[in-house]
Design a protein around this motif. Sequence first.
Motif, mmCIF file in Angstrom:
data_model
loop_
_atom_site.group_PDB
_atom_site.id
_atom_site.type_symbol
_atom_site.label_atom_id
_atom_site.label_comp_id
_atom_site.label_asym_id
_atom_site.label_seq_id
_atom_site.Cartn_x
_atom_site.Cartn_y
_atom_site.Cartn_z
ATOM 1 N N LEU A 36 1.459 -1.159 0.115
ATOM 2 C CA LEU A 36 -0.141 0.313 0.184
ATOM 3 C C LEU A 36 0.895 1.254 -0.164
ATOM 4 N N ILE A 37 0.612 2.433 -1.301
ATOM 5 C CA ILE A 37 1.702 3.040 -1.210
ATOM 6 C C ILE A 37 0.646 4.451 -0.934
ATOM 7 N N GLY A 38 1.340 5.328 -0.033
ATOM 8 C CA GLY A 38 0.496 6.470 -0.063
ATOM 9 C C GLY A 38 1.358 7.888 0.157
ATOM 10 N N GLY A 39 2.771 7.427 0.239
ATOM 11 C CA GLY A 39 4.268 8.140 -0.326
ATOM 12 C C GLY A 39 4.384 8.395 -1.593
ATOM 13 N N GLU A 40 5.745 8.313 -1.507
ATOM 14 C CA GLU A 40 6.143 8.366 -3.057
ATOM 15 C C GLU A 40 7.281 7.381 -3.328
ATOM 16 N N VAL A 41 7.289 6.970 -4.759
ATOM 17 C CA VAL A 41 8.073 5.729 -5.315
ATOM 18 C C VAL A 41 8.838 5.768 -6.299
ATOM 19 N N ASN A 42 9.870 6.109 -6.504
ATOM 20 C CA ASN A 42 10.729 6.055 -8.402
ATOM 21 C C ASN A 42 11.645 4.425 -8.012
ATOM 22 N N GLY A 43 11.428 3.871 -8.905
ATOM 23 C CA GLY A 43 12.474 2.850 -9.208
ATOM 24 C C GLY A 43 10.924 1.835 -9.524
ATOM 25 N N GLN A 44 11.788 0.774 -9.720
ATOM 26 C CA GLN A 44 10.901 -0.633 -9.637
ATOM 27 C C GLN A 44 10.548 -1.553 -8.697
ATOM 28 N N ILE A 45 9.002 -2.006 -8.668
ATOM 29 C CA ILE A 45 8.189 -2.434 -7.756
ATOM 30 C C ILE A 45 8.512 -3.734 -8.647
ATOM 31 N N LEU A 46 8.571 -5.158 -7.948
ATOM 32 C CA LEU A 46 8.351 -6.901 -8.612
ATOM 33 C C LEU A 46 7.305 -7.696 -7.230
ATOM 34 N N SER A 47 6.358 -7.705 -7.801
ATOM 35 C CA SER A 47 5.585 -8.087 -6.791
ATOM 36 C C SER A 47 4.507 -9.175 -7.083
ATOM 37 N N GLN A 48 4.489 -10.283 -6.243
ATOM 38 C CA GLN A 48 4.085 -11.091 -6.448
ATOM 39 C C GLN A 48 2.440 -11.464 -5.912
ATOM 40 N N GLY A 49 2.211 -10.254 -5.160
ATOM 41 C CA GLY A 49 1.032 -10.335 -4.596
ATOM 42 C C GLY A 49 0.379 -8.508 -5.433
ATOM 43 N N GLY A 56 -3.326 10.657 -3.190
ATOM 44 C CA GLY A 56 -2.040 11.205 -3.122
ATOM 45 C C GLY A 56 -0.675 11.033 -3.304
ATOM 46 N N GLY A 57 -0.849 9.166 -3.551
ATOM 47 C CA GLY A 57 0.580 8.432 -3.443
ATOM 48 C C GLY A 57 0.882 8.434 -4.898
ATOM 49 N N ARG A 58 2.189 8.753 -4.616
ATOM 50 C CA ARG A 58 2.660 8.693 -6.407
ATOM 51 C C ARG A 58 3.970 7.962 -6.588
ATOM 52 N N VAL A 59 4.029 7.020 -7.783
ATOM 53 C CA VAL A 59 4.535 6.273 -8.205
ATOM 54 C C VAL A 59 4.878 6.464 -9.515
ATOM 55 N N GLU A 60 6.919 6.679 -9.196
ATOM 56 C CA GLU A 60 6.843 6.675 -11.169
ATOM 57 C C GLU A 60 7.752 5.682 -11.417
ATOM 58 N N GLY A 61 8.248 4.783 -12.534
ATOM 59 C CA GLY A 61 8.702 3.468 -12.920
ATOM 60 C C GLY A 61 8.294 2.379 -13.437
ATOM 61 N N GLU A 62 8.830 1.589 -12.949
ATOM 62 C CA GLU A 62 7.714 0.156 -13.526
ATOM 63 C C GLU A 62 7.478 -1.059 -12.501
ATOM 64 N N ILE A 63 6.487 -1.302 -12.793
ATOM 65 C CA ILE A 63 5.811 -1.985 -11.545
ATOM 66 C C ILE A 63 5.058 -3.626 -12.201
ATOM 67 N N LYS A 64 4.949 -4.486 -11.458
ATOM 68 C CA LYS A 64 4.239 -5.562 -12.616
ATOM 69 C C LYS A 64 4.205 -6.401 -11.116
ATOM 70 N N CYS A 65 3.190 -6.790 -11.048
ATOM 71 C CA CYS A 65 2.212 -7.516 -9.527
ATOM 72 C C CYS A 65 1.097 -8.443 -10.540
ATOM 73 N N GLN A 66 0.304 -8.807 -10.093
ATOM 74 C CA GLN A 66 -1.010 -9.193 -9.490
ATOM 75 C C GLN A 66 -1.718 -7.879 -9.929
ATOM 76 N N GLU A 67 -2.483 -7.588 -9.451
ATOM 77 C CA GLU A 67 -3.715 -6.351 -9.599
ATOM 78 C C GLU A 67 -3.167 -5.430 -9.015
ATOM 79 N N PHE A 68 -3.120 -4.024 -9.420
ATOM 80 C CA PHE A 68 -2.575 -2.739 -9.527
ATOM 81 C C PHE A 68 -4.158 -1.412 -9.182
ATOM 82 N N ILE A 69 -4.066 -1.433 -8.645
ATOM 83 C CA ILE A 69 -4.974 -0.518 -8.324
ATOM 84 C C ILE A 69 -4.911 1.723 -7.560
ATOM 85 N N VAL A 70 -5.116 1.872 -8.218
ATOM 86 C CA VAL A 70 -4.593 3.831 -8.696
ATOM 87 C C VAL A 70 -5.635 4.509 -8.193
ATOM 88 N N ASN A 71 -5.538 5.287 -7.067
ATOM 89 C CA ASN A 71 -6.346 6.314 -7.576
ATOM 90 C C ASN A 71 -5.321 7.552 -6.277
#
Length: 150
Positions: A36-49, A56-71
């Motif tokens: 669960l991301i409420g802050g800021e992330v820059n980079g890659q995220i590889l999640s099995q979940g 208010g959360g921000r992500v810049e980069g690359e993501i691989k996961c099961q389900e991605f929910i973005v508000n």
Amino acid sequence: MLSKLGLFSRKTAKPLSFIANGTKLTGNMELMGDILIGGEVNGQILSQGNIMVEQGGRVEGEIKCQEFIVNGYFKGRLICERLVIQNHGVVDGDVASTAMQIMEGGQFIGLRIKEDVSTIQTHSLAAPYEAKSLSLSAAPIQGDVTLKTP
């Protein structure tokens, strides 16, 4: 609300990671469970979940996961089985997914390729950004990590 979406339910034995509002994280993450991301992330995220970006959360980069929910806000490359863009969510970039849902008020800017589950699972992320590496699990964090809190 998270339980209504099936995200982070108690039925799963996966660990939960949380990046709080006001926290800035730069690096590459590999997770066994949900985040669960409420802050800021820059980079890659590889999640099995699953991954959820709160309003208010921000992500810049690359993501691989099961389900991605973005508000909140995501910019980059996304590989997932299911993408849900909620009312305040913005996704800007390239997406490969089996399913995609955009709620009223949500925004998608970019290109989406519809893939089947087996193809999604074989997709890989590019080589990690520089020498930065971050692994989140029960073990101690190793690698170059930048954490900033107010």
